[in-house]
Motif scaffolding. Structure first.
Motif, PDB file in Angstrom:
ATOM      1  N   GLY A   1       0.786  -1.223   0.000  1.00  0.00           N
ATOM      2  CA  GLY A   1       0.000   0.000   0.000  1.00  0.00           C
ATOM      3  C   GLY A   1       0.823   1.281   0.000  1.00  0.00           C
ATOM      4  N   ARG A   2       2.150   1.148  -0.032  1.00  0.00           N
ATOM      5  CA  ARG A   2       3.014   2.342   0.030  1.00  0.00           C
ATOM      6  C   ARG A   2       3.946   2.345  -1.183  1.00  0.00           C
ATOM      7  N   TYR A   3       4.046   3.487  -1.865  1.00  0.00           N
ATOM      8  CA  TYR A   3       4.761   3.520  -3.147  1.00  0.00           C
ATOM      9  C   TYR A   3       5.622   4.769  -3.271  1.00  0.00           C
ATOM     10  N   ARG A   4       6.695   4.639  -4.060  1.00  0.00           N
ATOM     11  CA  ARG A   4       7.439   5.828  -4.476  1.00  0.00           C
ATOM     12  C   ARG A   4       7.237   5.988  -5.979  1.00  0.00           C
ATOM     13  N   ILE A   5       6.687   7.123  -6.366  1.00  0.00           N
ATOM     14  CA  ILE A   5       6.421   7.407  -7.780  1.00  0.00           C
ATOM     15  C   ILE A   5       7.458   8.414  -8.251  1.00  0.00           C
TER      16      ILE A   5
ATOM     17  N   ASN B   1       0.140  17.183  -3.328  1.00  0.00           N
ATOM     18  CA  ASN B   1       0.650  17.413  -1.977  1.00  0.00           C
ATOM     19  C   ASN B   1      -0.274  16.821  -0.914  1.00  0.00           C
ATOM     20  N   ASN B   2      -1.588  16.949  -1.124  1.00  0.00           N
ATOM     21  CA  ASN B   2      -2.520  16.455  -0.111  1.00  0.00           C
ATOM     22  C   ASN B   2      -2.564  14.936  -0.042  1.00  0.00           C
ATOM     23  N   PHE B   3      -2.330  14.288  -1.171  1.00  0.00           N
ATOM     24  CA  PHE B   3      -2.407  12.828  -1.164  1.00  0.00           C
ATOM     25  C   PHE B   3      -1.088  12.160  -0.769  1.00  0.00           C
ATOM     26  N   CYS B   4       0.034  12.881  -0.889  1.00  0.00           N
ATOM     27  CA  CYS B   4       1.336  12.227  -0.716  1.00  0.00           C
ATOM     28  C   CYS B   4       1.930  12.481   0.668  1.00  0.00           C
ATOM     29  N   ASP B   5       2.750  11.524   1.122  1.00  0.00           N
ATOM     30  CA  ASP B   5       3.463  11.703   2.388  1.00  0.00           C
ATOM     31  C   ASP B   5       4.605  12.690   2.201  1.00  0.00           C
ATOM     32  N   ASP B   6       5.180  12.694   1.009  1.00  0.00           N
ATOM     33  CA  ASP B   6       6.353  13.524   0.769  1.00  0.00           C
ATOM     34  C   ASP B   6       6.505  13.760  -0.734  1.00  0.00           C
ATOM     35  N   ILE B   7       6.964  14.958  -1.083  1.00  0.00           N
ATOM     36  CA  ILE B   7       7.320  15.237  -2.483  1.00  0.00           C
ATOM     37  C   ILE B   7       8.730  15.808  -2.467  1.00  0.00           C
ATOM     38  N   SER B   8       9.573  15.335  -3.362  1.00  0.00           N
ATOM     39  CA  SER B   8      10.938  15.860  -3.387  1.00  0.00           C
ATOM     40  C   SER B   8      11.493  15.793  -4.803  1.00  0.00           C
ATOM     41  N   ILE B   9      12.648  16.439  -4.979  1.00  0.00           N
ATOM     42  CA  ILE B   9      13.343  16.354  -6.262  1.00  0.00           C
ATOM     43  C   ILE B   9      14.558  15.477  -6.041  1.00  0.00           C
ATOM     44  N   ASN B  10      14.718  14.448  -6.861  1.00  0.00           N
ATOM     45  CA  ASN B  10      15.897  13.596  -6.739  1.00  0.00           C
ATOM     46  C   ASN B  10      17.126  14.410  -7.136  1.00  0.00           C
ATOM     47  N   PRO B  11      18.105  14.564  -6.215  1.00  0.00           N
ATOM     48  CA  PRO B  11      19.241  15.453  -6.507  1.00  0.00           C
ATOM     49  C   PRO B  11      20.125  14.959  -7.661  1.00  0.00           C
TER      50      PRO B  11
ATOM     51  N   ILE C   1      10.964  14.315 -10.264  1.00  0.00           N
ATOM     52  CA  ILE C   1      10.109  14.611  -9.113  1.00  0.00           C
ATOM     53  C   ILE C   1       9.680  13.273  -8.505  1.00  0.00           C
ATOM     54  N   GLU C   2       9.819  13.146  -7.182  1.00  0.00           N
ATOM     55  CA  GLU C   2       9.502  11.881  -6.518  1.00  0.00           C
ATOM     56  C   GLU C   2       8.425  12.126  -5.466  1.00  0.00           C
ATOM     57  N   ALA C   3       7.433  11.273  -5.473  1.00  0.00           N
ATOM     58  CA  ALA C   3       6.349  11.401  -4.499  1.00  0.00           C
ATOM     59  C   ALA C   3       6.174  10.072  -3.777  1.00  0.00           C
ATOM     60  N   ILE C   4       6.058  10.139  -2.474  1.00  0.00           N
ATOM     61  CA  ILE C   4       5.786   8.910  -1.701  1.00  0.00           C
ATOM     62  C   ILE C   4       4.330   8.963  -1.260  1.00  0.00           C
TER      63      ILE C   4
END
Lengths: 244, 398
Positions: free
Chosen positions: A78-82, A116-126, A131-134
């Motif tokens: 149930g947990r993913y990194r997109i 942003n509301n649906f994800c635990d975290d949003i970041s940019i892979n350095p 763009i990565e969203a968990i």
């Protein structure tokens, strides 16, 4: 162009910048990577769609020859990194934070708000600048109802909010109409309860006659604070997770 | 004028039909193989034909192949096929792939002219039917669009009205009051009200939170505000106000829980009176900059008629700061990206934020706390959020 590679844990799709291919990515991802029987699929559907729309429209400026690399990794059930990488201007982490701030203030940045509301975290892979969203998908609500001669037990599988209240109303009403003395609402798997649900519980407390009781068990410390503030402890027997 | 294309490799036959149709007032072109017919009709920028009359046996592309290719392109030009007499299977195949009519050879020119007229007649009635359906759909869409515009306008008006209600004029207050508010979805259930009690030296500040953040919650918020205005007009104890409000909310129905805190500040006696109805505690920061929670029992409003409330009197000194907030603010949360577990800001988190900015002026302090709290939650909200700070006998009354 639409090229797909998949194993049990990871799915990678390379696609041309065409809006029509976004539906296909959503469908393939949900079919191959998501247990739709156990989890709500709407959040991941929306997040993938918004990230890809952004990549086609803003990243690749609708240039069909430019490619997008989409990948999704299962972190746990149930947990993913997109991850979404386009061929546009490289994103910077600082810009992302500014975008989130602007999105929070602007009704026009709906896509960013949804992600942003649906994800635990949003970041940019350095390294890749993708763009990565968990995202953690909510489990489908299972009220975990068991009925015995001396007690009804409810063990909800996730947080309780207004959208999932009808079955709770029904089972509490059924209990009130029965002769079973005790009803236990076990919150072992619940992190939060919204104020509409609290309203419902307080409202039901008016109908509980002496000799019968609704007990709330396995309450986490944050919920316990809320129950204290709203004086729920005056109406029900409430025990914390640490008391069990 | 209708324009007809005849495709027949027998030039004599083609011309006979052509002259007969010209005499009827149609414009007519002739080609002698299937491929030329296909190119003439399927070419996007070419002549628009109203009818194709085609033979079956032709060089390059048969009549059957021609019809099939046109229909595959979703070209719906009406087609009459001239078939060999008695070829029933051919007729079945033609009808299946979308031939409008057929005529067995040999046929009289009169029969052909009559058939052409009939096809156009049918076509006109189909066109009219389509046109009517299109008009009906368009009318239906316009109706929905008008309804949608009306609802959007109503929502915008309601949002504007609610924003007005949430706008407090702080310029004439004998204390400093700063607040920040953000609804979850345009309209909300959080409320701030400030007024003067009949004894003009007393200021009343109400913070309230109606369960939910929809238009129903806003309706209740407006109702609570009107009750507050009545309280400012009549005065009275805070607990009495809560009892009356509770009764009225129960009477209104819907069983939406409301939590609230009401503060009376007497600028003559230097006493702050706090009343609570199931709301998160007020925070007090003494002149040394030390924050603490002011906890007070009290039931929520709007559900139980046996609810009880309490109030507390607090002597205050110069430049003490107080903070009120709704649960949406206290319950802002961030999700740990590693574990997936969420962490709530909580009252202790708010105390911690306050402790970071002990000496900032009130406005800057509120701004800093607001920004930090939103940053903590990654700018993610789950409810309406409202934060109020006020300072006794501040800049206006030094």
């Amino acid at each position: 162009m639409y090229k797909l590679n998949a194993d049990e844990k990871e799915l990678t799709i390379q696609l041309a910048s065409k809006f029509t291919l976004i539906d296909r990515v959503v469908e393939d991802t949900i079919a191959m990577m998501v247990d739709g029987e156990s989890y709500e699929t709407t959040p991941i559907n929306q997040v993938i769609r918004e990230l890809l729309l952004n990549a086609v429209e803003h990243g690749n400026d609708n240039a069909i020859e430019k490619m997008i690399t989409f990948s999704i990794v299962v972190l746990s059930p149930g947990r993913y990194r997109i991850s979404v990488l386009d061929e546009g201007k490289k994103l910077r982490p600082k810009n992302l934070i500014v975008d989130l701030q602007i999105a929070a203030d602007s009704p026009r940045k709906k896509g960013m708000i949804i992600v942003n509301n649906f994800c635990d975290d949003i970041s940019i892979n350095p390294e890749t600048f993708a763009i990565e969203a968990i995202i953690t998908l909510p489990q489908k609500m299972d009220w975990g109802i068991s009925k015995e001669s001396d007690r009804y037990t409810l063990l909800p599988s996730r947080d309780i909010s207004a959208t999932a209240l009808t079955p709770l109303k029904r089972i509490l009403r059924e209990w009130l109409n029965s002769s079973v003395p005790l009803c236990e609402l076990n919150l072992a798997r619940v992190e939060s309860i919204d104020s509409i649900t609290l309203s419902l519980l307080i409202s039901f407390s008016k109908e509980i006659v002496p000799g019968r009781s609704l007990i709330i068990t396995n309450v986490n410390s944050e919920l316990m604070q809320l129950f204290n503030v709203t004086q729920l402890k005056r109406l029900f027997t409430i025990t914390g997770a640490e008391d069990e | 004028m209708y324009r007809i294309l005849i495709a027949d490799d027998e030039a004599e036959m083609a011309n006979t039909i052509r002259f007969a149709l010209l005499a009827e007032g149609y414009a007519v072109d002739v080609v002698h193989d299937g491929e030329s017919a296909f190119n003439a009709i399927a070419k996007p920028a070419g002549v628009k034909y109203s009818l194709l009359i085609t033979d079956v046996q032709m060089p390059k592309l048969t009549g059957l192949g021609l019809l099939r290719q046109l229909r595959q392109l979703e070209n719906d030009t009406p087609v009459i096929v001239m078939t060999g007499f008695g070829d029933k299977q051919m007729v079945v195949d033609l009808m299946r792939i979308g031939c409008d009519d057929y005529i067995d050879k040999p046929f009289s020119i009169k029969e052909m002219v009559a058939m052409v007229a009939r096809v156009f007649e049918n076509e006109n009635s189909v066109d009219q039917k389509r046109e009517k359906e299109k008009n009906d759909q368009e009318r239906e869409i316009q109706k929905y669009r008008a309804k949608f515009d009306e609802i959007s306008h109503q929502i915008t008006t309601a949002e504007d009205a609610f924003n007005q209600i949430m706008t407090v004029d702080t310029s004439d207050l004998p204390l400093d009051l700063i607040y920040r508010y953000r609804p979850f979805a345009g309209l909300g259930g959080d409320l701030i009200c400030v007024g003067t009690l009949p004894d003009k030296s007393e200021i009343a500040i109400l913070i309230a939170d109606v369960a939910g953040h929809d238009i129903g919650a806003s309706y209740h918020a407006v109702f609570v505000r009107s009750m507050f205005e009545e309280h400012c007009r009549l005065g009275g104890e805070i607990t009495s106000f809560f009892h009356v409000l509770n009764e009225k909310l129960i009477h209104v129905g819907s069983e939406k829980m409301v939590t609230a805190q009401l503060v009376h500040i007497n600028t003559k006696t230097n006493v702050l009176t706090l009343g609570n109805a199931g709301h998160w505690p007020m925070i007090r920061v003494n002149p040394l900059g030390e924050p603490s929670l002011v906890s007070l029992d009290g039931d929520v409003l709007g559900i139980r008629s046996d609810a009880s409330f309490s109030q507390l009197e607090i002597p205050v000194s110069h430049k003490e700061k107080f903070y009120l907030c709704t649960d949406g603010f206290v319950e802002l949360k961030r999700v740990d990206p590693t574990t997936g577990h969420s962490v709530m800001l909580s009252p202790s988190g708010v105390l911690h934020l306050l402790a970071n900015y002990p000496s900032l002026p009130l406005e800057e302090q509120i701004e800093a706390i607001w920004k930090n709290a939103l940053s903590f939650s990654n700018y993610r909200m789950y409810d309406d959020i409202l934060l109020i700070g006020f300072q006794t006998w501040g800049a206006n009354h030094v």
